[in-house]
Design a protein around this motif. Structure first.
Motif, PDB file in Angstrom:
ATOM      1  N   ARG A  50      -0.526  35.301  38.090  1.00  0.00           N
ATOM      2  CA  ARG A  50      -1.157  35.621  36.808  1.00  0.00           C
ATOM      3  C   ARG A  50      -2.289  34.640  36.507  1.00  0.00           C
ATOM      4  NH1 ARG A  50      -0.820  34.015  31.501  1.00  0.00           N
ATOM      5  NH2 ARG A  50      -1.267  35.629  29.990  1.00  0.00           N
ATOM      6  N   GLU A  51      -2.014  33.344  36.700  1.00  0.00           N
ATOM      7  CA  GLU A  51      -3.043  32.339  36.438  1.00  0.00           C
ATOM      8  C   GLU A  51      -4.211  32.487  37.406  1.00  0.00           C
ATOM      9  OE1 GLU A  51      -3.311  27.570  35.613  1.00  0.00           O
ATOM     10  OE2 GLU A  51      -1.839  28.277  37.072  1.00  0.00           O
ATOM     11  N   ALA A  52      -3.918  32.791  38.664  1.00  0.00           N
ATOM     12  CA  ALA A  52      -4.974  32.993  39.652  1.00  0.00           C
ATOM     13  C   ALA A  52      -5.856  34.179  39.260  1.00  0.00           C
ATOM     14  CB  ALA A  52      -4.364  33.220  41.031  1.00  0.00           C
ATOM     15  N   ALA A  53      -5.231  35.241  38.778  1.00  0.00           N
ATOM     16  CA  ALA A  53      -5.996  36.414  38.348  1.00  0.00           C
ATOM     17  C   ALA A  53      -6.865  36.075  37.143  1.00  0.00           C
ATOM     18  CB  ALA A  53      -5.056  37.568  38.024  1.00  0.00           C
ATOM     19  N   LEU A  54      -6.351  35.262  36.229  1.00  0.00           N
ATOM     20  CA  LEU A  54      -7.151  34.851  35.066  1.00  0.00           C
ATOM     21  C   LEU A  54      -8.349  34.010  35.488  1.00  0.00           C
ATOM     22  CD1 LEU A  54      -4.353  33.934  32.499  1.00  0.00           C
ATOM     23  CD2 LEU A  54      -6.050  35.733  32.261  1.00  0.00           C
ATOM     24  N   ILE A  55      -8.163  33.115  36.435  1.00  0.00           N
ATOM     25  CA  ILE A  55      -9.256  32.256  36.895  1.00  0.00           C
ATOM     26  C   ILE A  55     -10.359  33.090  37.537  1.00  0.00           C
ATOM     27  CG2 ILE A  55      -9.868  30.498  38.606  1.00  0.00           C
ATOM     28  CD1 ILE A  55      -7.111  29.227  38.010  1.00  0.00           C
ATOM     29  N   LEU A  56      -9.965  34.051  38.342  1.00  0.00           N
ATOM     30  CA  LEU A  56     -10.952  34.870  39.050  1.00  0.00           C
ATOM     31  C   LEU A  56     -11.456  36.052  38.220  1.00  0.00           C
ATOM     32  CD1 LEU A  56      -9.361  34.930  42.598  1.00  0.00           C
ATOM     33  CD2 LEU A  56     -11.274  33.543  41.801  1.00  0.00           C
ATOM     34  N   GLY A  57     -10.827  36.304  37.083  1.00  0.00           N
ATOM     35  CA  GLY A  57     -11.258  37.409  36.234  1.00  0.00           C
ATOM     36  C   GLY A  57     -10.868  38.755  36.791  1.00  0.00           C
ATOM     37  N   SER A  90     -11.646  23.364  43.495  1.00  0.00           N
ATOM     38  CA  SER A  90     -10.354  23.399  44.193  1.00  0.00           C
ATOM     39  C   SER A  90      -9.412  24.402  43.534  1.00  0.00           C
ATOM     40  CB  SER A  90      -9.731  22.007  44.237  1.00  0.00           C
ATOM     41  OG  SER A  90      -9.272  21.625  42.960  1.00  0.00           O
ATOM     42  N   LYS A  91      -9.460  24.502  42.213  1.00  0.00           N
ATOM     43  CA  LYS A  91      -8.611  25.474  41.514  1.00  0.00           C
ATOM     44  C   LYS A  91      -9.053  26.908  41.819  1.00  0.00           C
ATOM     45  CE  LYS A  91      -5.461  23.252  39.345  1.00  0.00           C
ATOM     46  NZ  LYS A  91      -4.050  23.501  39.667  1.00  0.00           N
ATOM     47  N   ILE A  92     -10.349  27.127  41.922  1.00  0.00           N
ATOM     48  CA  ILE A  92     -10.866  28.462  42.254  1.00  0.00           C
ATOM     49  C   ILE A  92     -10.432  28.845  43.667  1.00  0.00           C
ATOM     50  CG2 ILE A  92     -12.964  29.795  42.664  1.00  0.00           C
ATOM     51  CD1 ILE A  92     -14.235  28.019  40.406  1.00  0.00           C
ATOM     52  N   ASN A  93     -10.523  27.899  44.599  1.00  0.00           N
ATOM     53  CA  ASN A  93     -10.079  28.165  45.970  1.00  0.00           C
ATOM     54  C   ASN A  93      -8.570  28.414  46.014  1.00  0.00           C
ATOM     55  OD1 ASN A  93     -12.580  28.024  47.226  1.00  0.00           O
ATOM     56  ND2 ASN A  93     -12.482  25.812  47.391  1.00  0.00           N
ATOM     57  N   GLU A  94      -7.821  27.638  45.251  1.00  0.00           N
ATOM     58  CA  GLU A  94      -6.378  27.835  45.191  1.00  0.00           C
ATOM     59  C   GLU A  94      -6.047  29.214  44.612  1.00  0.00           C
ATOM     60  OE1 GLU A  94      -2.398  25.781  43.217  1.00  0.00           O
ATOM     61  OE2 GLU A  94      -4.363  24.899  42.835  1.00  0.00           O
ATOM     62  N   ALA A  95      -6.805  29.644  43.607  1.00  0.00           N
ATOM     63  CA  ALA A  95      -6.590  30.960  43.012  1.00  0.00           C
ATOM     64  C   ALA A  95      -6.830  32.060  44.042  1.00  0.00           C
ATOM     65  CB  ALA A  95      -7.504  31.153  41.805  1.00  0.00           C
ATOM     66  N   LYS A  96      -7.867  31.903  44.843  1.00  0.00           N
ATOM     67  CA  LYS A  96      -8.141  32.893  45.892  1.00  0.00           C
ATOM     68  C   LYS A  96      -6.992  32.928  46.896  1.00  0.00           C
ATOM     69  CE  LYS A  96     -10.380  32.119  49.563  1.00  0.00           C
ATOM     70  NZ  LYS A  96     -11.215  31.855  50.706  1.00  0.00           N
ATOM     71  N   ASP A  97      -6.509  31.751  47.291  1.00  0.00           N
ATOM     72  CA  ASP A  97      -5.405  31.703  48.253  1.00  0.00           C
ATOM     73  C   ASP A  97      -4.142  32.345  47.692  1.00  0.00           C
ATOM     74  OD1 ASP A  97      -7.056  30.442  50.048  1.00  0.00           O
ATOM     75  OD2 ASP A  97      -6.318  28.422  49.596  1.00  0.00           O
ATOM     76  N   VAL A  98      -3.852  32.097  46.425  1.00  0.00           N
ATOM     77  CA  VAL A  98      -2.657  32.697  45.811  1.00  0.00           C
ATOM     78  C   VAL A  98      -2.801  34.214  45.754  1.00  0.00           C
ATOM     79  CG1 VAL A  98      -1.410  32.929  43.624  1.00  0.00           C
ATOM     80  CG2 VAL A  98      -1.983  30.669  44.495  1.00  0.00           C
ATOM     81  N   MET A  99      -3.974  34.697  45.370  1.00  0.00           N
ATOM     82  CA  MET A  99      -4.171  36.144  45.275  1.00  0.00           C
ATOM     83  C   MET A  99      -4.105  36.820  46.642  1.00  0.00           C
ATOM     84  SD  MET A  99      -4.438  37.069  42.117  1.00  0.00           S
ATOM     85  CE  MET A  99      -5.217  38.658  42.139  1.00  0.00           C
ATOM     86  N   LEU A 100      -4.534  36.108  47.692  1.00  0.00           N
ATOM     87  CA  LEU A 100      -4.495  36.684  49.031  1.00  0.00           C
ATOM     88  C   LEU A 100      -3.177  36.394  49.745  1.00  0.00           C
ATOM     89  CD1 LEU A 100      -8.133  35.942  50.239  1.00  0.00           C
ATOM     90  CD2 LEU A 100      -7.199  38.096  49.408  1.00  0.00           C
ATOM     91  N   GLY A 101      -2.298  35.620  49.107  1.00  0.00           N
ATOM     92  CA  GLY A 101      -1.001  35.315  49.702  1.00  0.00           C
ATOM     93  C   GLY A 101      -1.064  34.253  50.767  1.00  0.00           C
ATOM     94  N   LYS A 102      -2.017  33.332  50.675  1.00  0.00           N
ATOM     95  CA  LYS A 102      -2.186  32.293  51.688  1.00  0.00           C
ATOM     96  C   LYS A 102      -1.803  30.911  51.179  1.00  0.00           C
ATOM     97  CE  LYS A 102      -6.117  34.567  53.852  1.00  0.00           C
ATOM     98  NZ  LYS A 102      -7.544  34.426  54.191  1.00  0.00           N
ATOM     99  N   THR A 103      -0.843  30.806  50.288  1.00  0.00           N
ATOM    100  CA  THR A 103      -0.473  29.493  49.755  1.00  0.00           C
ATOM    101  C   THR A 103       0.185  28.675  50.843  1.00  0.00           C
ATOM    102  OG1 THR A 103       1.592  30.399  48.949  1.00  0.00           O
ATOM    103  CG2 THR A 103      -0.202  30.274  47.375  1.00  0.00           C
ATOM    104  N   LYS A 104      -0.244  27.396  50.935  1.00  0.00           N
ATOM    105  CA  LYS A 104       0.243  26.524  51.994  1.00  0.00           C
ATOM    106  C   LYS A 104       1.269  25.531  51.509  1.00  0.00           C
ATOM    107  CE  LYS A 104      -4.294  26.738  54.009  1.00  0.00           C
ATOM    108  NZ  LYS A 104      -5.305  26.678  53.021  1.00  0.00           N
TER     109      LYS A 104
END
Length: 110
Positions: A50-57, A90-104
């Motif tokens: 949810r937070e990742a979606a909010l960051i990326l709009g 870094s938060k924007i990149n993390e949001a992209k990774d979460v939305m794409l399912g690439k959390t490390k």
């Protein structure tokens, strides 16, 4: 005799209504526009979808193509090489990774 009196009252009422309308218009014109309502609050310790979606709009169910497009647009505006914040990048990149399912792991470098 009553006709001129009624005509005078009608003209006075029209003048007062016009004056009120002009004052209302001037006050509306000088008010600053309402700011957009953004998500209030800081970042969570572990980023959620949810937070990742909010960051990326985006919506939480956005396609990978939409996620990549939104990530690019947000990063262009906030890239550290263009005067943006390293933390936000870094938060924007993390949001992209979460939305794409690439959390490390824990997420942000900060």
């Amino acid at each position: 005799m009553a006709t001129p009196l009624l005509a005078g009252l009608a003209v006075a009422a029209a003048a007062l209504a016009g004056r009120y309308g002009i004052q209302a218009w001037q006050s509306l014109k000088t008010k600053p526009p309402r700011p957009r309502k953004f998500y209030e609050g800081g970042f969570q310790s572990k980023m959620t979808r949810r937070e990742a979606a909010l960051i990326l709009g985006l919506r939480e169910s956005a396609t990978p193509a939409k996620v990549k497009e939104a990530h690019r647009k947000v990063m262009v505006a906030n890239h550290p090489d263009a005067g943006g914040s390293h933390y936000l990048a870094s938060k924007i990149n993390e949001a992209k990774d979460v939305m794409l399912g690439k959390t490390k792991g824990s997420g942000s470098a900060f």
